[in-house]
Write a protein that holds these residues in place. Sequence first.
Motif, PDB file in Angstrom:
ATOM      1  N   TRP A   1       0.804  -1.227   0.000  1.00 26.66           N
ATOM      2  CA  TRP A   1       0.000   0.000   0.000  1.00 26.66           C
ATOM      3  C   TRP A   1       0.838   1.278   0.000  1.00 26.66           C
ATOM      4  O   TRP A   1       0.292   2.372   0.061  1.00 26.66           O
ATOM      5  N   GLY A   2       2.167   1.139  -0.057  1.00 30.07           N
ATOM      6  CA  GLY A   2       3.020   2.315  -0.020  1.00 30.07           C
ATOM      7  C   GLY A   2       3.201   2.815   1.401  1.00 30.07           C
ATOM      8  O   GLY A   2       2.396   2.512   2.293  1.00 30.07           O
ATOM      9  N   MET A   3       4.256   3.600   1.645  1.00 30.08           N
ATOM     10  CA  MET A   3       4.541   4.079   2.992  1.00 30.08           C
ATOM     11  C   MET A   3       3.468   5.026   3.528  1.00 30.08           C
ATOM     12  O   MET A   3       3.096   4.922   4.703  1.00 30.08           O
ATOM     13  N   PRO A   4       2.911   5.956   2.707  1.00 27.29           N
ATOM     14  CA  PRO A   4       1.854   6.827   3.248  1.00 27.29           C
ATOM     15  C   PRO A   4       0.647   6.047   3.777  1.00 27.29           C
ATOM     16  O   PRO A   4       0.132   6.336   4.855  1.00 27.29           O
ATOM     17  N   GLY A   5       0.196   5.037   3.012  1.00 27.28           N
ATOM     18  CA  GLY A   5      -0.935   4.232   3.459  1.00 27.28           C
ATOM     19  C   GLY A   5      -0.597   3.412   4.682  1.00 27.28           C
ATOM     20  O   GLY A   5      -1.414   3.226   5.587  1.00 27.28           O
ATOM     21  N   THR A   6       0.651   2.903   4.733  1.00 26.19           N
ATOM     22  CA  THR A   6       1.089   2.109   5.880  1.00 26.19           C
ATOM     23  C   THR A   6       1.104   2.943   7.154  1.00 26.19           C
ATOM     24  O   THR A   6       0.662   2.488   8.221  1.00 26.19           O
ATOM     25  N   LEU A   7       1.619   4.172   7.053  1.00 25.06           N
ATOM     26  CA  LEU A   7       1.662   5.045   8.234  1.00 25.06           C
ATOM     27  C   LEU A   7       0.258   5.374   8.719  1.00 25.06           C
ATOM     28  O   LEU A   7       0.004   5.456   9.929  1.00 25.06           O
ATOM     29  N   ALA A   8      -0.684   5.551   7.777  1.00 24.85           N
ATOM     30  CA  ALA A   8      -2.070   5.782   8.184  1.00 24.85           C
ATOM     31  C   ALA A   8      -2.638   4.548   8.866  1.00 24.85           C
ATOM     32  O   ALA A   8      -3.440   4.648   9.796  1.00 24.85           O
ATOM     33  N   GLY A   9      -2.191   3.368   8.419  1.00 25.39           N
ATOM     34  CA  GLY A   9      -2.665   2.129   9.025  1.00 25.39           C
ATOM     35  C   GLY A   9      -2.228   1.955  10.464  1.00 25.39           C
ATOM     36  O   GLY A   9      -2.825   1.178  11.216  1.00 25.39           O
ATOM     37  N   ILE A  10      -1.152   2.673  10.844  1.00 23.82           N
ATOM     38  CA  ILE A  10      -0.683   2.585  12.226  1.00 23.82           C
ATOM     39  C   ILE A  10      -1.749   3.080  13.203  1.00 23.82           C
ATOM     40  O   ILE A  10      -1.728   2.743  14.395  1.00 23.82           O
ATOM     41  N   ALA A  11      -2.702   3.858  12.693  1.00 22.70           N
ATOM     42  CA  ALA A  11      -3.821   4.276  13.545  1.00 22.70           C
ATOM     43  C   ALA A  11      -4.568   3.060  14.080  1.00 22.70           C
ATOM     44  O   ALA A  11      -5.188   3.120  15.154  1.00 22.70           O
ATOM     45  N   GLY A  12      -4.502   1.930  13.348  1.00 25.81           N
ATOM     46  CA  GLY A  12      -5.122   0.699  13.833  1.00 25.81           C
ATOM     47  C   GLY A  12      -4.475   0.190  15.099  1.00 25.81           C
ATOM     48  O   GLY A  12      -5.126  -0.421  15.951  1.00 25.81           O
ATOM     49  N   VAL A  13      -3.164   0.437  15.237  1.00 23.65           N
ATOM     50  CA  VAL A  13      -2.453   0.066  16.461  1.00 23.65           C
ATOM     51  C   VAL A  13      -3.018   0.851  17.640  1.00 23.65           C
ATOM     52  O   VAL A  13      -3.272   0.303  18.723  1.00 23.65           O
ATOM     53  N   ALA A  14      -3.216   2.154  17.411  1.00 25.01           N
ATOM     54  CA  ALA A  14      -3.772   2.999  18.475  1.00 25.01           C
ATOM     55  C   ALA A  14      -5.148   2.500  18.893  1.00 25.01           C
ATOM     56  O   ALA A  14      -5.488   2.513  20.088  1.00 25.01           O
TER      57      ALA A  14
ATOM     58  N   GLY B   1      -2.256   6.319  27.024  1.00 16.69           N
ATOM     59  CA  GLY B   1      -1.121   7.161  26.683  1.00 16.69           C
ATOM     60  C   GLY B   1      -0.293   6.571  25.555  1.00 16.69           C
ATOM     61  O   GLY B   1       0.121   7.284  24.628  1.00 16.69           O
ATOM     62  N   ASP B   2      -0.051   5.263  25.599  1.00 18.55           N
ATOM     63  CA  ASP B   2       0.707   4.596  24.544  1.00 18.55           C
ATOM     64  C   ASP B   2      -0.049   4.665  23.216  1.00 18.55           C
ATOM     65  O   ASP B   2       0.533   4.887  22.151  1.00 18.55           O
ATOM     66  N   GLY B   3      -1.379   4.477  23.268  1.00 13.16           N
ATOM     67  CA  GLY B   3      -2.183   4.542  22.054  1.00 13.16           C
ATOM     68  C   GLY B   3      -2.173   5.924  21.421  1.00 13.16           C
ATOM     69  O   GLY B   3      -2.048   6.061  20.201  1.00 13.16           O
ATOM     70  N   LEU B   4      -2.288   6.952  22.243  1.00 16.81           N
ATOM     71  CA  LEU B   4      -2.261   8.318  21.709  1.00 16.81           C
ATOM     72  C   LEU B   4      -0.887   8.648  21.126  1.00 16.81           C
ATOM     73  O   LEU B   4      -0.787   9.358  20.116  1.00 16.81           O
ATOM     74  N   ALA B   5       0.168   8.117  21.743  1.00 14.34           N
ATOM     75  CA  ALA B   5       1.514   8.338  21.217  1.00 14.34           C
ATOM     76  C   ALA B   5       1.678   7.672  19.849  1.00 14.34           C
ATOM     77  O   ALA B   5       2.283   8.241  18.935  1.00 14.34           O
ATOM     78  N   CYS B   6       1.129   6.470  19.693  1.00 14.71           N
ATOM     79  CA  CYS B   6       1.171   5.783  18.391  1.00 14.71           C
ATOM     80  C   CYS B   6       0.375   6.560  17.346  1.00 14.71           C
ATOM     81  O   CYS B   6       0.784   6.647  16.178  1.00 14.71           O
TER      82      CYS B   6
END
Length: 414
Positions: A80-93, A257-262
């Motif tokens: 999905w490319g790096m921009p899409g991957t970074l947006a996907g990190i919101a799933g971690v949060a 706190g960890d989720g908001l940091a992610c």
Amino acid sequence: MKNITLTPMRKGIVGVQFLFVAFGATVLVPLLVGLSPATALFTAGLGTFIFHLVTKGKVPIFLGSSFAFIAPIIAASQQWGMPGTLAGIAGVALVYFVMSALIRWQGQKLLDRLFPPVVIGPVIILIGLTLSGSAVNMAKENWILAFVSLLTAILVLTFARGLLKLVPVVCGLVVGYIVALCMGVVDLSGVAAAPWFALPPSIVHFQIPQFAWEPFLYMIPVAIAPVIEHIGDVYVVGAVAQKNFVKDPGLHRTMLGDGLACLAASFLGGPPVTTYSEVTGAMSITKVTHPQVIRIAALTAIVFSVIGKLSAFLQSIPSAVLGGIMLLLFGTIANVGIQDLVQNKVNLNVTRNTIIISVTLTLGIGGAVLNFGNFSLGGIGLSAVVSVLLNLLLPHDREEESHPDMIEGKNVES
């Protein structure tokens, strides 16, 4: 362990030392996945401040780049490319937010059920032991430098007095670096070429992440491992500081706190952050657990992210020098896990406890990995999941039922 009272100057010195401990891993992750190390330093510092704000400034934890996401980020960026991957990190949060809500709803009852001492102890041991491979890999690049750094830190920790005793890591790094310079193995070309001042690239060229459902859903199961590791780290920090952070300010706040940091990291183009065991190990050997010191380390990370030559200088420290220090720090984390089992009087003669501890350690140290399509679960995450499941599914032994005072963590002395 009594916490040490420090003057503001000493807090500053120890805080900078703690960043040195976390620096190698924090910048290594972005280098491996193709992100900016300066951005990683900035998001680590910012994420740590967010964490301390949410936890009322009570928990001495530093957040840095998470190794658990190296393979997932590389795989996701190819699809999905790096921009899409970074947006996907919101799933971690999102995973952190859900866990925070569950813990707030069920409270201590849920934690006691899922994470008794017989589960947490082995996980803490694994946090130290599984990281030991990274320390050895760094040290073996030049064993002379590694042992010089390690021996210096040990000597300072054992024989030094006053301020010097609080900075064994810095002493080890300085002596190791000087020896490396004498051996001609330090590359200073990056320092000469670096600008004095430069904002992280993701801030200079800030863009709103390109949200897409696919990478978002892909990252959600990957977050299982760091979430469970987060719980273990909070217990470790509590054991080192001799405070119950699970109760005050509460594990739901540390999760939040960890989720908001992610989430902040995903918007600023940095890798997901997680609680850093390296810094916990440094706190264990220095006996310094002031949250203010951790915030000084976070501020230093932000400053380093914009001072080009300083960041380049720190990146010039040979891996073997850092590896020698890590040989000491990671061992202290495993020792905290052993202490946790002993202090909670976990009965190792009980078959149920023996099974849980044995399987947890074997899977983690052995490097077991389960693959489900594009998703994989291994290391501490897999071991922790199996440990929780065994604790929930295995019946209590008859000797436990006959002697309730022998149940883990609830022994009573006659």
